[in-house]
Scaffold this motif. Structure first.
Motif, PDB file in Angstrom:
ATOM      1  N   LYS A 152       8.515  -0.471  -2.212  1.00 43.42           N
ATOM      2  CA  LYS A 152       7.862   0.125  -1.037  1.00 43.42           C
ATOM      3  C   LYS A 152       8.904   0.744  -0.092  1.00 43.42           C
ATOM      4  O   LYS A 152       8.752   1.878   0.374  1.00 43.42           O
ATOM      5  CB  LYS A 152       7.064  -0.959  -0.295  1.00 43.42           C
ATOM      6  N   ASP A 162      10.772   1.981   7.832  1.00 37.08           N
ATOM      7  CA  ASP A 162      11.090   1.226   6.614  1.00 37.08           C
ATOM      8  C   ASP A 162      12.542   1.317   6.149  1.00 37.08           C
ATOM      9  O   ASP A 162      13.113   0.304   5.719  1.00 37.08           O
ATOM     10  CB  ASP A 162      10.150   1.642   5.465  1.00 37.08           C
ATOM     11  N   VAL A 171      -0.789   4.535   0.751  1.00 38.32           N
ATOM     12  CA  VAL A 171      -1.749   5.600   1.077  1.00 38.32           C
ATOM     13  C   VAL A 171      -1.220   6.487   2.195  1.00 38.32           C
ATOM     14  O   VAL A 171      -0.526   6.036   3.087  1.00 38.32           O
ATOM     15  CB  VAL A 171      -3.117   5.007   1.490  1.00 38.32           C
ATOM     16  N   ASN A 176       9.618   5.146   0.852  1.00 32.74           N
ATOM     17  CA  ASN A 176       9.693   5.793   2.166  1.00 32.74           C
ATOM     18  C   ASN A 176      11.124   6.226   2.507  1.00 32.74           C
ATOM     19  O   ASN A 176      11.315   7.224   3.200  1.00 32.74           O
ATOM     20  CB  ASN A 176       9.091   4.885   3.240  1.00 32.74           C
ATOM     21  N   LEU A 213      12.456  19.460   0.764  1.00 31.53           N
ATOM     22  CA  LEU A 213      11.322  19.299   1.683  1.00 31.53           C
ATOM     23  C   LEU A 213      11.495  20.224   2.893  1.00 31.53           C
ATOM     24  O   LEU A 213      12.428  21.028   2.923  1.00 31.53           O
ATOM     25  CB  LEU A 213      11.195  17.838   2.104  1.00 31.53           C
ATOM     26  N   GLN A 214      10.622  20.082   3.865  1.00 31.59           N
ATOM     27  CA  GLN A 214      10.614  21.008   5.003  1.00 31.59           C
ATOM     28  C   GLN A 214      11.276  20.390   6.232  1.00 31.59           C
ATOM     29  O   GLN A 214      10.996  19.245   6.576  1.00 31.59           O
ATOM     30  CB  GLN A 214       9.152  21.349   5.359  1.00 31.59           C
ATOM     31  N   PRO A 215      12.119  21.148   6.915  1.00 36.28           N
ATOM     32  CA  PRO A 215      12.652  20.638   8.185  1.00 36.28           C
ATOM     33  C   PRO A 215      11.543  20.608   9.239  1.00 36.28           C
ATOM     34  O   PRO A 215      10.484  21.192   9.047  1.00 36.28           O
ATOM     35  CB  PRO A 215      13.721  21.663   8.572  1.00 36.28           C
ATOM     36  N   GLY A 216      11.807  19.923  10.333  1.00 39.33           N
ATOM     37  CA  GLY A 216      10.812  19.835  11.398  1.00 39.33           C
ATOM     38  C   GLY A 216      11.470  19.330  12.668  1.00 39.33           C
ATOM     39  O   GLY A 216      12.700  19.324  12.773  1.00 39.33           O
ATOM     40  N   PHE A 276       2.090  13.530  15.081  1.00 44.04           N
ATOM     41  CA  PHE A 276       3.311  13.286  14.319  1.00 44.04           C
ATOM     42  C   PHE A 276       3.366  14.083  13.027  1.00 44.04           C
ATOM     43  O   PHE A 276       4.427  14.185  12.397  1.00 44.04           O
ATOM     44  CB  PHE A 276       3.556  11.780  14.117  1.00 44.04           C
ATOM     45  N   LYS A 277       2.238  14.703  12.658  1.00 41.68           N
ATOM     46  CA  LYS A 277       2.252  15.662  11.553  1.00 41.68           C
ATOM     47  C   LYS A 277       1.011  16.544  11.633  1.00 41.68           C
ATOM     48  O   LYS A 277       0.130  16.277  12.458  1.00 41.68           O
ATOM     49  CB  LYS A 277       2.402  14.952  10.201  1.00 41.68           C
ATOM     50  N   VAL A 296      11.301  12.968  12.411  1.00 44.13           N
ATOM     51  CA  VAL A 296      10.366  12.219  11.562  1.00 44.13           C
ATOM     52  C   VAL A 296       9.586  11.234  12.416  1.00 44.13           C
ATOM     53  O   VAL A 296      10.165  10.429  13.141  1.00 44.13           O
ATOM     54  CB  VAL A 296      11.120  11.499  10.430  1.00 44.13           C
ATOM     55  N   GLY A 297       8.262  11.314  12.311  1.00 39.82           N
ATOM     56  CA  GLY A 297       7.410  10.406  13.078  1.00 39.82           C
ATOM     57  C   GLY A 297       6.580   9.519  12.172  1.00 39.82           C
ATOM     58  O   GLY A 297       6.809   9.450  10.971  1.00 39.82           O
ATOM     59  N   CYS A 355       5.938   4.555   9.380  1.00 40.11           N
ATOM     60  CA  CYS A 355       6.467   4.052   8.108  1.00 40.11           C
ATOM     61  C   CYS A 355       7.836   4.640   7.798  1.00 40.11           C
ATOM     62  O   CYS A 355       8.814   3.924   7.655  1.00 40.11           O
ATOM     63  CB  CYS A 355       5.501   4.401   6.990  1.00 40.11           C
ATOM     64  N   GLU A 415       0.868  -1.185   0.000  1.00 40.45           N
ATOM     65  CA  GLU A 415       0.000   0.000   0.000  1.00 40.45           C
ATOM     66  C   GLU A 415       0.896   1.222   0.000  1.00 40.45           C
ATOM     67  O   GLU A 415       2.052   1.150   0.384  1.00 40.45           O
ATOM     68  CB  GLU A 415      -0.911  -0.023   1.218  1.00 40.45           C
ATOM     69  N   ILE A 464      13.929  14.437   3.745  1.00 43.58           N
ATOM     70  CA  ILE A 464      13.619  15.198   4.973  1.00 43.58           C
ATOM     71  C   ILE A 464      14.919  15.403   5.766  1.00 43.58           C
ATOM     72  O   ILE A 464      15.146  16.464   6.340  1.00 43.58           O
ATOM     73  CB  ILE A 464      12.544  14.486   5.820  1.00 43.58           C
ATOM     74  N   ARG A 473      11.798   9.579   0.864  1.00 40.94           N
ATOM     75  CA  ARG A 473      11.242  10.701   1.634  1.00 40.94           C
ATOM     76  C   ARG A 473      12.098  10.961   2.879  1.00 40.94           C
ATOM     77  O   ARG A 473      12.376  12.105   3.221  1.00 40.94           O
ATOM     78  CB  ARG A 473       9.796  10.389   2.022  1.00 40.94           C
TER      79      ARG A 473
HETATM   80  N1  SAJ Z   1       7.905  15.461   7.434  1.00 44.01           N
HETATM   81  C1  SAJ Z   1       8.857  16.475   7.545  1.00 44.01           C
HETATM   82  N2  SAJ Z   1       9.083  17.295   6.473  1.00 44.01           N
HETATM   83  C2  SAJ Z   1       8.415  17.125   5.287  1.00 44.01           C
HETATM   84  C3  SAJ Z   1       7.468  16.085   5.174  1.00 44.01           C
HETATM   85  C4  SAJ Z   1       7.237  15.269   6.257  1.00 44.01           C
HETATM   86  O1  SAJ Z   1       9.475  16.663   8.602  1.00 44.01           O
HETATM   87  O2  SAJ Z   1       8.665  17.915   4.377  1.00 44.01           O
HETATM   88  C5  SAJ Z   1       7.648  14.563   8.585  1.00 44.01           C
HETATM   89  C6  SAJ Z   1       6.210  14.639   9.093  1.00 44.01           C
HETATM   90  O3  SAJ Z   1       6.023  15.701   9.972  1.00 44.01           O
HETATM   91  C7  SAJ Z   1       6.081  13.292   9.776  1.00 44.01           C
HETATM   92  C8  SAJ Z   1       6.945  12.368   8.906  1.00 44.01           C
HETATM   93  O4  SAJ Z   1       7.793  13.228   8.164  1.00 44.01           O
HETATM   94  O5  SAJ Z   1       6.601  13.322  11.090  1.00 44.01           O
HETATM   95  C9  SAJ Z   1       6.181  11.464   7.956  1.00 44.01           C
HETATM   96  O6  SAJ Z   1       5.098  12.156   7.389  1.00 44.01           O
HETATM   97  P1  SAJ Z   1       4.670  11.997   5.848  1.00 44.01           P
HETATM   98  O7  SAJ Z   1       3.476  12.834   5.629  1.00 44.01           O
HETATM   99  O8  SAJ Z   1       5.837  12.247   4.981  1.00 44.01           O
HETATM  100  O9  SAJ Z   1       4.349  10.449   5.660  1.00 44.01           O
HETATM  101  P2  SAJ Z   1       3.434   9.346   6.433  1.00 44.01           P
HETATM  102  O10 SAJ Z   1       4.301   8.623   7.401  1.00 44.01           O
HETATM  103  O11 SAJ Z   1       2.170   9.922   6.933  1.00 44.01           O
HETATM  104  O12 SAJ Z   1       3.072   8.382   5.189  1.00 44.01           O
HETATM  105  C10 SAJ Z   1       4.131   7.852   4.397  1.00 44.01           C
HETATM  106  C11 SAJ Z   1       3.838   8.136   2.912  1.00 44.01           C
HETATM  107  N3  SAJ Z   1       5.016   7.823   2.104  1.00 44.01           N
HETATM  108  C12 SAJ Z   1       5.520   8.704   1.204  1.00 44.01           C
HETATM  109  O13 SAJ Z   1       5.057   9.799   1.030  1.00 44.01           O
HETATM  110  C13 SAJ Z   1       6.694   8.229   0.403  1.00 44.01           C
HETATM  111  C14 SAJ Z   1       2.642   7.293   2.468  1.00 44.01           C
HETATM  112  O14 SAJ Z   1       2.411   7.451   1.078  1.00 44.01           O
HETATM  113  C15 SAJ Z   1       2.914   5.816   2.780  1.00 44.01           C
HETATM  114  O15 SAJ Z   1       1.816   4.985   2.374  1.00 44.01           O
HETATM  115  C16 SAJ Z   1       3.084   5.691   4.273  1.00 44.01           C
HETATM  116  O16 SAJ Z   1       4.234   6.445   4.652  1.00 44.01           O
HETATM  117  C17 SAJ Z   1       3.243   4.210   4.602  1.00 44.01           C
HETATM  118  O17 SAJ Z   1       2.262   3.612   5.103  1.00 44.01           O
HETATM  119  O18 SAJ Z   1       4.290   3.626   4.296  1.00 44.01           O
END
Ligand code: SAJ
Length: 417
Positions: A209, A267, A158, A213, A253-256, A327-328, A259-260, A263, A156, A220, A216
């Motif tokens: 898969k 992963d 999503v 992740n 991408l954006q700092p924060g 976490f977001k 990462v929470g 996934c 998946e 990040i 990303r």
């Molecule tokens: N985050 C940052 N900066 C960014 C983007 C995200 O610090 O620019 C942080 C968020 O605050 C959060 C974490 O990263 O703590 C993850 O958030 P996310 O929105 O990037 O992703 P998830 O964990 O909600 O969902 C991800 C997605 N994967 C990708 O975008 C590649 C989703 O499509 C996957 O299905 C999901 O993992 C999963 O189930 O594997």
């Protein structure tokens, strides 16, 4: 035809409901009694927009039933958790238990699809477990396309918070153990999928898969590393990224605060565990992102130290307010949230009051109970000496800058840039 979905969590339940919404008979199987009872009442045990309504209709119309035991079906879908063990080794025990639960009811012609995020080779491992349990049947690892049972890996992808839409719209990678397995799995997903089914082999789909992740996570980490560098150089990192992203081939991408979620922070470790020599960048990205919360706590300590000097207050009279625990942004999921960890570390260190504002929840998570006071936004803005922005929820982005009187601000999301 009948579909059995093993694991009724964030992925299994929406998927079961999607098949049921196309008038397929779906049996959802879960070991969690609360989940089974809740679903059979037409309700849901997890938080996801629009999923409740979908499950309600599916149960009321008799297309979705939850139970503890698998039964014979045309297709079996496994969507159970794959956490990691000590040392970041993937733990496939739930997949093994799921395979054991469906093995006795497998019949020739059945399709078994693994959806859980897995290390490369997990689908072959699952096929071996099934073959061991059912020597009377043939499996693709032995008889190829002619096997009695078809096996595929279909991850998946999503986004939590948008599951109901993305489940149907996103393209889907279909990794068959053989081309015929892939074709069978594509036919299954086409029941509800509006996106495309892209066929490949199981190992490539498993790696795909993990790659999505990790991509990303690495990106990040790049942003988080920049935020550390910019803090040293006295440069506003959000301004910097906005400017750099005006280049046609740059998209940072954006700092924060770190990462929470369940996934992106997990992963990449599957790749690192299997390829410790090669996965150097992916490993470092994990360390950069996991190190960010401690850095944020250090910044808060510096802000408090400055506050003590400037205001003449005692530390026990200083109030720190942490904005956001999820976490977001704009979700209520606090699990694996760096904001929760940061708030906890601050409260354990700080001798004065620590407040938390989280508009999306009614109660603190257990690890913060007794340590932190959950409060409303106006109270926090009024009472805090030091504010720590951890999650850029809509409600926080809407605060007018003149309402923020505090001199000491640690803004991990650039909301008050
Ligand atoms: N985050 C940052 N900066 C960014 C983007 C995200 O610090 O620019 C942080 C968020 O605050 C959060 C974490 O990263 O703590 C993850 O958030 P996310 O929105 O990037 O992703 P998830 O964990 O909600 O969902 C991800 C997605 N994967 C990708 O975008 C590649 C989703 O499509 C996957 O299905 C999901 O993992 C999963 O189930 O594997």
């Amino acid at each position: 035809n009948k579909i059995v979905v093993v694991g009724l969590g964030y992925i299994g339940l929406p998927t079961a409901a999607a098949f049921a919404s196309r008038k397929k008979q779906v049996i959802g199987v879960d070991v969690n009694r609360h989940a089974v009872e809740t679903i059979n009442r037409g309700e849901i045990h997890i938080v996801e927009p629009d999923l409740g309504a979908m499950v309600k209709v599916a149960v009321e119309n008799g297309y979705l039933t939850a139970t503890h035991k698998a039964e014979a079906a045309d297709a079996f879908l496994i969507a159970v958790p794959t956490p990691f063990k000590e040392g970041h080794e993937p733990d496939l025990s739930y997949v093994q238990a799921a395979a054991a639960s469906i093995a006795p009811v497998l019949q020739p012609g059945a399709l078994v699809v693994l959806e859980s995020t897995c290390p490369v080779g997990a689908t072959e491992q699952m096929a071996a477990w099934l073959a061991d349990a059912r020597p009377d049947l043939t499996f693709p690892q032995h008889t190829g396309d002619d096997a009695d049972i078809h096996i595929a890996y279909c991850p998946e992808r999503v986004l939590p918070g948008q599951v109901v839409v993305e489940l149907v719209k996103n393209d889907r990678v279909i990794g068959g153990m053989t081309p015929s397995c892939a074709a069978h799995a594509s036919a299954l997903y086409k029941i509800f999928l509006e996106g495309e089914c892209v066929e490949t082999d199981a190992r490539t789909a498993e790696m795909c898969k993990l790659t999505e992740n990790s991509f990303r996570d690495v990106n990040i980490a790049f942003a988080n590393e920049l935020s550390l560098i910019c803090a040293e150089q006295g440069i506003n990192v959000w301004e910097l990224i906005r400017l750099a992203n005006r280049h046609p081939r740059v998209n940072i991408l954006q700092p924060g605060p770190g990462v929470g979620g369940h996934c992106i922070a997990v992963d990449p470790w599957f790749i690192v565990a299997q390829n410790p020599q090669q996965a150097r960048l992916i490993h470092t990205a994990r360390l950069v992102n996991d190190g960010k919360p401690l850095w944020v706590v250090d910044r808060v300590k510096m802000a408090v130290a400055d506050c003590l000097v400037q205001s003449g207050k005692r530390a026990s009279d200083v109030t720190i307010a942490c904005f956001g625990l999820a976490f977001k942004p704009d979700i209520d999921d606090l699990r694996e949230s760096p904001a929760v960890g940061i708030t906890e570390m601050i409260a354990q260190w700080h001798s004065g009051t620590t407040l938390a504002v989280e508009p999306n929840v009614a109660a603190l998570p257990p690890r913060l109970t007794g340590l932190v006071t959950l409060t409303e936004l106006p109270t926090a803005l009024r009472e805090a000496d030091v504010v720590v922005m951890l999650v850029d929820h809509r409600a926080f982005r809407a605060i007018e800058p003149e309402k923020i009187k505090q001199q000491w601000i640690v803004d991990t999301k650039g909301v008050w840039r």
